[in-house]
Enzyme design. Structure first.
Site, PDB file in Angstrom:
ATOM      1  N   ASP A   1       0.913  -1.375   0.073  1.00 32.60           N
ATOM      2  CA  ASP A   1      -0.130  -0.199   0.159  1.00 32.60           C
ATOM      3  C   ASP A   1       0.957   1.287  -0.286  1.00 32.60           C
ATOM      4  O   ASP A   1       1.988   1.196   0.682  1.00 32.60           O
ATOM      5  CB  ASP A   1      -1.078  -0.107   1.222  1.00 32.60           C
ATOM      6  CG  ASP A   1      -2.239   0.735   1.172  1.00 32.60           C
ATOM      7  OD1 ASP A   1      -3.109   0.296   1.275  1.00 32.60           O
ATOM      8  OD2 ASP A   1      -2.020   1.982   0.697  1.00 32.60           O
TER       9      ASP A   1
ATOM     10  N   SER B   1     -16.696  -3.229  -9.816  1.00 28.43           N
ATOM     11  CA  SER B   1     -17.929  -2.482  -9.041  1.00 28.43           C
ATOM     12  C   SER B   1     -19.231  -2.586 -10.040  1.00 28.43           C
ATOM     13  O   SER B   1     -19.136  -2.961 -11.061  1.00 28.43           O
ATOM     14  CB  SER B   1     -17.423  -1.122  -8.947  1.00 28.43           C
ATOM     15  OG  SER B   1     -18.541  -0.195  -8.762  1.00 28.43           O
TER      16      SER B   1
ATOM     17  N   TYR C   1     -13.869   6.942 -13.650  1.00 25.64           N
ATOM     18  CA  TYR C   1     -13.543   6.041 -12.353  1.00 25.64           C
ATOM     19  C   TYR C   1     -14.205   4.756 -12.922  1.00 25.64           C
ATOM     20  O   TYR C   1     -13.773   3.438 -13.011  1.00 25.64           O
ATOM     21  CB  TYR C   1     -13.992   6.431 -11.334  1.00 25.64           C
ATOM     22  CG  TYR C   1     -14.493   5.442 -10.232  1.00 25.64           C
ATOM     23  CD1 TYR C   1     -13.310   4.556  -9.649  1.00 25.64           C
ATOM     24  CD2 TYR C   1     -15.881   4.979  -9.886  1.00 25.64           C
ATOM     25  CE1 TYR C   1     -13.548   3.626  -8.787  1.00 25.64           C
ATOM     26  CE2 TYR C   1     -16.204   3.772  -9.067  1.00 25.64           C
ATOM     27  CZ  TYR C   1     -14.996   3.260  -8.714  1.00 25.64           C
ATOM     28  OH  TYR C   1     -15.324   2.087  -7.862  1.00 25.64           O
TER      29      TYR C   1
ATOM     30  N   LYS D   1     -12.940   0.745 -14.498  1.00 24.01           N
ATOM     31  CA  LYS D   1     -13.338  -0.915 -13.931  1.00 24.01           C
ATOM     32  C   LYS D   1     -13.829  -1.613 -15.109  1.00 24.01           C
ATOM     33  O   LYS D   1     -13.363  -2.792 -15.093  1.00 24.01           O
ATOM     34  CB  LYS D   1     -14.767  -0.682 -12.838  1.00 24.01           C
ATOM     35  CG  LYS D   1     -13.996  -0.017 -11.629  1.00 24.01           C
ATOM     36  CD  LYS D   1     -13.075  -0.804 -10.634  1.00 24.01           C
ATOM     37  CE  LYS D   1     -12.338  -0.072  -9.645  1.00 24.01           C
ATOM     38  NZ  LYS D   1     -11.341  -0.976  -8.947  1.00 24.01           N
TER      39      LYS D   1
ATOM     40  N   ASP E   1     -25.888  10.122 -10.523  1.00 22.31           N
ATOM     41  CA  ASP E   1     -26.433   9.277  -9.588  1.00 22.31           C
ATOM     42  C   ASP E   1     -27.381   8.357 -10.326  1.00 22.31           C
ATOM     43  O   ASP E   1     -28.133   8.703 -11.252  1.00 22.31           O
ATOM     44  CB  ASP E   1     -27.013   9.879  -8.408  1.00 22.31           C
ATOM     45  CG  ASP E   1     -26.273  10.026  -7.083  1.00 22.31           C
ATOM     46  OD1 ASP E   1     -25.314   9.279  -7.120  1.00 22.31           O
ATOM     47  OD2 ASP E   1     -26.587  10.625  -6.249  1.00 22.31           O
TER      48      ASP E   1
END
Ligand code: UD1
Length: 339
Positions: A31, A124, A149, A153, A297
């Site tokens: 990390d 995700s 973002y 994925k 959203d």
């Protein structure tokens, strides 16, 4: 079996380190502490009653990655490390593409070079976009991502699939997470957002403890039972356990295997339901108001977890009440630690 956990000091990563250890695996964290805190290592030590092995390195540093994997005799990788702020990704897309895709390519490169076969990747439910039908299954067509973002994925999933299609001797599972919330029941580890949280539950707990004055609910004019968004909120410990199930499934597979699984509860809750559950379980009143919608959203999403149950033998054990109770315990613990 030694498992390299990239981003192992993060929210989901740290809870997975605990579950890996409980299941008899030996996790090794890499990390760069870019979006995580060293205090997590203390929390892990308290839970595990021994120190956890970690390297403060960036997994984009391919040389370091290779050295660590060799030195530690790594046999599997769980790749969590990624940037995840949706809003920032819109403003700085290259930062997101470079880090999230770059690190995945480097993980694959090192795995192929060293003959490490097992990989679990953090994907995700964002890859479904706003689906035409819910619950979404793993066969629901993915939609163009709403943010860079989200797109990282989708692209990483494609890279993994193509790597397997090309005949490489790897075994890969991508887990499509829904909304992880809660914290370890011991309150030794949990979510540690930097600055103003953008996710719902840390905003709720920070409001309840007085760090934020008021929670704004982003819109109540959606086509849902109470007008607020529907999400599939899953306890982070349940989510962490899905990684153990994924590794166990990989162990039973031949080389050249790729599969994707939804990791959620199979059930949706509205934002207001989360607030009410939080108030009821923790016996307090939350200061909140209804505000405008947040751009980007999706109205409602939750996943079917039938495939995960049948193929991985995994399902959730905790309730929404457990999640909101543990989230609150954790927030109180953070406050106590600051004193
Ligand atoms: C978001 C990302 C998702 C990502 C995840 C990472 C989007 C569109 N999706 O999920 O891709 O994997 O974070 O953690 O951004 N809410 C409020 N007030 C608040 C905060 C949130 O009402 O102050 C509402 C949101 O409108 C949403 C729900 O709570 O309906 C959950 O929001 P959040 O926790 O940010 O998660 P997602 O947006 O679902």
């Amino acid at each position: 079996m030694k498992i390299l956990v990239t981003g192992g000091a993060g929210f989901i990563g740290s809870h997975t380190v605990v579950e890996l250890t409980n299941a008899g695996y030996e996790p090794v964290i890499i990390d760069n502490f870019n979006n995580s805190e060293k205090t997590v290592l203390k929390g892990l030590r308290r839970i595990l009653k021994r120190p956890v092995k970690y390297y403060e390195k960036d997994c984009n540093d391919v040389k370091a990655l290779e050295q660590i994997c060799k030195k530690e005799n790594i046999e599997g990788v769980i790749h969590f490390a990624a940037y995840k702020a949706v809003g920032e990704s819109v403003e700085k897309p290259l930062k997101y593409y470079e880090n999230n895709i770059g690190s995945t390519l480097k993980v694959l490169e090192v795995m192929l070079k060293l003959g490490i076969k097992n990989l679990v990747f953090s994907s995700s439910c964002t890859v479904y976009g706003q689906p035409d039908e819910i619950p979404v299954t793993e066969d629901t067509p993915r939609k163009p991502a709403a943010s860079p973002y989200g797109n990282t994925k989708t692209i990483c999933e494609d890279i993994l699939r193509d790597t397997i299609t090309a005949g490489n001797p790897l075994k890969i599972i991508a887990l499509r997470y829904f909304n992880p919330i809660g914290a370890h029941p011991s309150a030794n580890i949990g979510e540690l957002p930097r600055g103003v949280p953008s996710n719902l539950v840390p905003f709720i707990t920070q409001t309840a403890i007085g760090i934020r004055q008021k929670l704004t609910v982003f819109g109540n004019d959606y086509n849902t039972s109470d007008g607020t968004n529907v999400r599939d909120f899953i306890h982070v410990v349940d989510l962490a356990k899905a990684h153990v199930s994924a590794l166990k499934l990989l162990a039973t597979q031949q080389d050249n295997y790729y599969n994707v699984f939804n990791v959620g509860t199979g059930k949706g809750n509205t934002v207001l339901e989360i607030i009410k559950a939080f108030e009821k379980v923790n016996k307090l009143k939350l200061n909140y108001e209804i505000g405008p919608r947040r751009p980007g959203d999706v109205e409602k999403i939750y996943g079917s977890v039938e495939k995960s149950e049948k193929v991985m033998g995994w399902k959730t054990e905790k309730t929404l009440e457990d999640s909101v109770r543990d989230a609150w315990r954790w927030e109180k613990k953070i406050a106590k630690n600051k004193k």
